[in-house]
Design a protein around this motif. Structure first.
Motif, short mmCIF file in Angstrom:
data_model
loop_
_atom_site.label_atom_id
_atom_site.label_comp_id
_atom_site.label_asym_id
_atom_site.label_seq_id
_atom_site.Cartn_x
_atom_site.Cartn_y
_atom_site.Cartn_z
N LEU A 138 25.32 60.22 24.20
CA LEU A 138 25.42 60.35 23.02
C LEU A 138 27.23 60.75 22.93
O LEU A 138 28.19 60.62 21.86
CB LEU A 138 25.18 62.46 23.25
CG LEU A 138 25.12 63.14 22.01
CD1 LEU A 138 23.96 61.50 21.13
CD2 LEU A 138 23.81 63.75 21.30
N ILE A 139 27.80 60.45 23.89
CA ILE A 139 29.51 60.98 23.92
C ILE A 139 29.83 58.90 23.13
O ILE A 139 30.55 58.85 21.92
CB ILE A 139 29.90 60.89 25.36
CG1 ILE A 139 29.82 62.61 25.27
CG2 ILE A 139 31.62 61.03 24.54
CD1 ILE A 139 30.59 63.14 26.33
N GLY A 140 28.76 58.39 23.33
CA GLY A 140 29.25 57.11 23.96
C GLY A 140 28.47 56.63 21.94
O GLY A 140 29.39 56.19 21.07
N VAL A 141 27.74 57.24 21.63
CA VAL A 141 27.11 57.07 20.25
C VAL A 141 27.61 57.68 19.29
O VAL A 141 28.75 57.59 18.22
CB VAL A 141 25.12 58.16 20.13
CG1 VAL A 141 25.03 57.61 18.99
CG2 VAL A 141 24.81 56.75 20.88
N ALA A 142 28.97 58.80 19.31
CA ALA A 142 29.58 59.50 18.94
C ALA A 142 30.88 58.25 18.42
O ALA A 142 31.56 58.45 17.14
CB ALA A 142 30.01 60.58 19.38
N PHE A 143 31.63 58.17 19.84
CA PHE A 143 32.75 56.70 19.45
C PHE A 143 32.49 55.86 18.77
O PHE A 143 33.14 54.93 17.65
CB PHE A 143 33.29 56.49 20.88
CG PHE A 143 33.67 57.78 21.42
CD1 PHE A 143 33.64 57.32 22.93
CD2 PHE A 143 34.60 58.75 20.84
CE1 PHE A 143 35.09 59.31 23.71
CE2 PHE A 143 35.76 59.43 21.59
CZ PHE A 143 35.82 59.31 22.51
N LEU A 144 31.38 55.40 18.82
CA LEU A 144 30.93 54.17 17.76
C LEU A 144 30.34 54.15 16.54
O LEU A 144 30.71 53.90 16.17
CB LEU A 144 29.70 53.07 18.30
CG LEU A 144 29.09 52.75 19.48
CD1 LEU A 144 27.73 52.21 19.97
CD2 LEU A 144 30.03 51.71 18.87
N TYR A 145 30.20 55.16 16.44
CA TYR A 145 29.73 56.13 14.78
C TYR A 145 31.13 56.20 14.39
O TYR A 145 31.40 56.26 13.61
CB TYR A 145 29.00 57.14 14.98
CG TYR A 145 28.06 57.76 13.70
CD1 TYR A 145 29.21 58.97 12.72
CD2 TYR A 145 27.83 57.41 12.28
CE1 TYR A 145 28.76 59.44 11.29
CE2 TYR A 145 27.30 57.22 11.67
CZ TYR A 145 28.47 57.95 10.50
OH TYR A 145 28.03 58.94 9.50
N PHE A 146 31.93 57.17 15.09
CA PHE A 146 32.84 57.04 13.90
C PHE A 146 34.06 56.04 13.64
O PHE A 146 34.64 56.29 13.43
CB PHE A 146 33.87 58.25 15.42
CG PHE A 146 33.42 59.74 15.64
CD1 PHE A 146 33.12 60.44 15.69
CD2 PHE A 146 32.35 60.13 14.00
CE1 PHE A 146 32.81 61.74 15.90
CE2 PHE A 146 32.31 61.10 13.36
CZ PHE A 146 32.13 62.26 14.72
N THR A 147 33.94 55.07 15.14
CA THR A 147 34.90 54.12 14.58
C THR A 147 33.85 52.89 13.69
O THR A 147 34.78 52.18 12.58
CB THR A 147 34.81 52.96 15.88
OG1 THR A 147 34.04 53.10 16.27
CG2 THR A 147 36.02 53.89 16.73
N ALA A 148 32.54 53.06 13.87
CA ALA A 148 31.65 51.79 13.06
C ALA A 148 31.24 52.76 12.17
O ALA A 148 31.29 51.58 10.98
CB ALA A 148 30.63 50.91 13.85
N GLY A 149 30.67 53.08 11.94
CA GLY A 149 30.12 54.25 10.51
C GLY A 149 28.48 53.94 10.39
O GLY A 149 28.56 54.07 8.96
N THR A 150 27.68 53.21 10.94
CA THR A 150 26.76 53.04 11.62
C THR A 150 25.98 53.32 12.31
O THR A 150 26.68 53.42 13.53
CB THR A 150 26.45 51.92 10.96
OG1 THR A 150 25.01 51.79 10.50
CG2 THR A 150 26.77 51.11 11.55
N LEU A 151 24.64 54.22 12.73
CA LEU A 151 23.67 53.76 13.78
C LEU A 151 22.60 53.28 13.64
O LEU A 151 22.05 52.66 14.67
CB LEU A 151 23.16 55.26 13.15
CG LEU A 151 24.05 56.92 13.83
CD1 LEU A 151 23.51 57.67 13.52
CD2 LEU A 151 24.44 56.90 15.20
N ASN A 152 22.48 52.14 12.93
CA ASN A 152 21.92 51.11 13.07
C ASN A 152 21.76 50.08 13.90
O ASN A 152 23.07 49.66 13.40
CB ASN A 152 21.15 50.65 11.72
CG ASN A 152 20.29 49.40 11.12
OD1 ASN A 152 19.96 48.76 12.09
ND2 ASN A 152 19.43 49.79 10.95
N MET A 153 21.38 49.75 14.65
CA MET A 153 21.63 48.13 15.82
C MET A 153 22.41 47.15 15.17
O MET A 153 22.72 46.88 15.69
CB MET A 153 20.60 48.67 16.59
CG MET A 153 20.41 49.28 17.46
SD MET A 153 18.86 48.99 18.94
CE MET A 153 18.47 50.39 19.36
N ALA A 154 21.66 46.62 14.24
CA ALA A 154 21.90 45.51 13.41
C ALA A 154 22.58 45.47 12.55
O ALA A 154 23.91 44.54 12.64
CB ALA A 154 20.37 45.31 12.30
#
Lengths: 124, 495, 143
Positions: B177-193
């Motif tokens: 979940l920490i990894g998801v948080a960092f990804l969301y805050f930099t990339a702005g999306t949760l969708n894999m594609a």
């Protein structure tokens, strides 16, 4: 160093709480303290999401006439939903952990990890 | 828009709820509902697999009608269809096997076991079908919680083992979940594609690198990759036999699937080899795990603990396939997911059958079973030959692809590790096979419920034989499987 | 904590407060789309009211909210939510696409009421689940 802490103090707090929680889970011998450590660990992660969603001067994510349609005026609702789901998962995990702890106490008569592991080793 | 990607987990969830309510009246009815739902889910997955293979296109689904990338997407592509069919197949097989086995081991509590098993299958299937990285976490925790509940009603020491597994699993989910948080805050999306489209510009960002490491770390803990395997042996040893037959073949593999999905479809190609050397790290940890698991399995006296250490070694085969990061090696890893699921499922179910008939679990007490339980021991021998890697059983072909992949990666050490572990596998399985076919009669040690051991009843013997047959079929048909399904999956890696 | 805490003061005050707490919980559930609240939060408050009754009045609370009712309530809540999700599939929509749950009605109104009912069912589900967890922890299992 102090600028890093001052500028990013929410992240520092999150890191500190993660370490405290992890220390509780790994180093404490009492099972109840391990569960408390787990709860602290999970709370740190919720904090990470929430503080990333906050904006200064923004309002709740319900469209209002005075704030218009600019997205920057509203706080991001998605991390809040993520945190809510994560809290539900955390509650379920805590429920299962408490049930396991009670079952262990009923079988071995103790909540101390070393006592229990010694008994498990003898019975095997 | 085909409904299949959402129907597989939704039907399973609905089945779990109906089975729970019906089971409050009578547990046999609850079991019937659970089995019906599992069969329905398996048929849906098989239909989806056939559709994906015949058209070559993935099935996309937007949950709630909200279009991705804002909505949650469910995607059934080759990899998802392959995994889901495997998971639901094992779910059906174990649900047929379970009533007698549970009646012997956890009598009186089966009413709650059926919905929990269906929930476990639902969580695993949902993990494979989702196209959203946070939704993956939700299904990961659904399957984990169901597994904790099922694994804890085993032997006397089961709650202690499962408590440790729970702590490790919660920490692993937290890291993910920490990894998801960092990804969301930099990339702005949760969708894999959508992430796949946005991440190439962000490769230099430290947060993205940290995110990738946290995500892989969390999934590696769930996967029991060496040295994060420490929770696994105690859990599998103390679990009820039918639950071990469902959890051991698939749960760690689905975490490995998640790592493969992150490698291929979320992060840009080459990220895990050039930007962050995660692939080679996983490869070396897996090589250590293969040797560690095989060596420790030789020293075990209890069949279940031996199979548990063997599982540590086998999931590391998938890891080494990921570590090779070339198409041939990854095909070997993916093929091994299916092969190991069939082989290990068969072996754990045989262990449960032995326990059902004789109450024994120590290998030293298995003498003479080859004569008294012929069909069961024949299935065990097939499974053992497959684990060692003798053609034409399935195990040979996945090891073959892995060896080719190691050669192509130019890594002589990994090649040697795979060969050495096959020899060690032969050692620890030959020990058991020799014991069961020895002529000496069993001594009067434990008092099992039925002293005259015979083959188990049909509801238990059937699934064992189906899985053993599956091992042979998968071996013979491996070229078809590789060409129709697996080559499409590894296409992003280039040729 | 497995039996009631014996205090007449706690008993009387709990009996007076619990209905108010439950009404507040329903308020939280139904206002979740507009202000802080929602299905899960309201469900937790409802469960807290039942647990308060268990602690303060002991045996009598088992007549009002039986021991197995927690799991049954959770199952019913989840089942209703699942059926609400499957309903749009019959009319050509996606799973949980409330806008197409009933053909002919305005999609915006349908989504409004769809979310409302979804939150209500989730509230029942959480209520039942948390009371079931409490009962399991204090009474030592299924028996």
């Amino acid at each position: 160093m102090s600028e890093v802490v001052a500028g990013y103090y929410p992240y520092v707090m999150v890191g500190l709480l993660l370490l405290i929680g992890f220390h509780g889970m790994a180093m404490k011998r009492n099972y109840m303290k391990k569960i408390i450590g787990l709860t602290i660990f999970q709370t740190a992660i919720y904090l990470l999401f929430i503080q990333g969603a906050a904006k200064s001067g923004a309002t709740i994510p319900v469209r209002s006439t005075e704030f218009g349609t600019a997205a920057a005026n509203y706080i991001n609702p998605l991390p809040q939903v993520i945190v809510l789901t994560a809290i539900v998962v955390g509650v379920a995990i805590t429920g299962v952990a408490l049930s396991l702890m009670l079952q262990i106490h009923r079988r071995y008569g103790s909540l101390d990890e070393e006592v229990i592991l010694k008994q498990v080793g003898e019975e095997a | 828009m085909s409904q299949i990607p959402v129907l597989v987990p939704a039907v399973l969830l609905l089945t779990a709820l109906v089975s729970l309510l019906v089971g409050l009246k009578g547990q046999r009815a609850g079991h019937a509902v659970a089995l019906a739902g599992a069969v329905a889910a398996f048929l849906l997955s098989a239909i989806g697999l056939r559709e994906v293979v015949s058209t070559g296109e993935a099935l996309h689904y937007a949950m709630g009608g909200w279009m991705p990338p804002l909505g949650i997407a469910f995607v059934m592509d080759h990899l998802a269809a392959y995994m889901t069919t495997l998971i639901t197949f094992l779910g059906v097989v174990v649900l047929i096997y379970a009533p007698r086995s549970f009646g012997h081991e956890i009598a009186g509590r089966e009413g709650f076991a059926w919905p929990t098993m269906v929930l476990l299958v639902a969580g695993l299937a949902g993990m494979c079908l989702t196209g959203d990285i946070f939704n993956l976490y939700v299904f990961l925790e659904i399957s984990a919680l169901s597994a904790y509940a099922l694994l804890a009603v085993g032997d006397r020491a089961a709650p202690v083992a499962v408590f440790r597994y729970l702590l490790v699993g919660a920490v692993a989910g937290g890291f993910y979940l920490i990894g998801v948080a960092f990804l969301y805050f930099t990339a702005g999306t949760l969708n894999m594609a959508d992430l796949y489209a946005r991440l190439p510009e962000l490769v230099e960002n430290q947060a993205v690198v940290t995110a990738s490491v946290f995500i892989v770390l969390g999934l590696a803990l769930k996967m029991a990759l060496f040295p994060f395997h420490f929770w696994l042996p105690d859990v599998y040893t103390n679990a009820p036999s039918a639950v071990a037959g469902l959890v051991a073949p698939v749960m760690t593999k689905v975490a490995a699937y998640a790592i493969i999905r992150i490698f291929l479809d979320v992060f840009p190609p080459g990220f895990f080899t050039e930007v962050v050397p995660v692939a080679s790290t996983i490869g070396w940890m897996s090589a250590a795990g293969i040797l560690y698991g095989s060596i420790l399995a030789v020293a075990q006296q209890d069949l279940r603990r031996m199979l548990a250490y063997s599982s540590v070694s086998q999931v590391a085969y998938v890891g080494i396939g990921i570590g090779m990061a070339n198409p041939v090696g990854l095909i070997g890893g993916l093929l091994h997911i299916m092969n190991h699921a069939l082989m290990k499922g068969c072996l754990f179910l045989v262990g449960g059958a032995i326990r059902y008939r004789t109450g024994r679990t120590r290998i030293a007490d298995f003498a003479g079973l080859g004569r008294t339980m012929p069909w069961t021991m024949a299935a065990f021998t097939v499974g053992a030959l497959a684990m060692i890697g003798i053609p034409p059983t399935a195990g040979f072909f996945s090891k073959w692809y892995l060896l080719l992949g190691a050669l192509e990666a130019g890594n002589g050490w990994w090649f040697a590790v795979i060969v050495a572990s096959s020899l060690l596998t032969a050692v620890y399985f030959f020990r058991v096979v020799e014991r069961i076919y020895r002529e000496e009669p069993p001594e009067a040690t434990d008092d099992g419920p039925e002293q005259g051991a015979t083959d188990p009843p049909a509801s238990m013997l059937g699934p064992i034989l189906v899985l053993a047959a599956g091992v042979l079929v998968a071996g013979v048909m491996n070229v078809v499987i590789v060409r129709a399904v697996l080559e499409h999956i590894v296409a992003p890696l280039g040729s | 904590m497995t039996s009631r805490y014996d205090s007449i003061f706690l008993d009387r005050v709990a009996r007076a407060i619990v209905p108010v707490v439950q009404i507040f919980a329903f308020y939280v559930i139904t206002h979740g789309h507009y202000s802080p609240g929602g299905g899960f939060q309201g469900g937790v408050i409802l469960a807290a009211s039942i647990i308060l009754l268990r602690i303060s009045t002991g045996e009598e609370s088992f007549e009002r909210f039986p021991r197995q009712a927690g799991i049954g309530l959770a199952g019913v809540g989840a089942l209703l939510f699942a059926l609400l999700g499957f309903l749009p599939l019959l009319f050509g929509g996606a799973f949980l696409e409330y806008g197409m749950a009933i053909p002919g009605m305005d999609p915006v109104t349908l989504r409004y009421w769809g979310i409302f009912f979804a939150e209500l069912f989730i509230g029942f589900l959480v209520w039942g689940a948390l009371v079931a967890i409490y009962d399991a922890l204090t009474t030592g299992g299924v028996d």
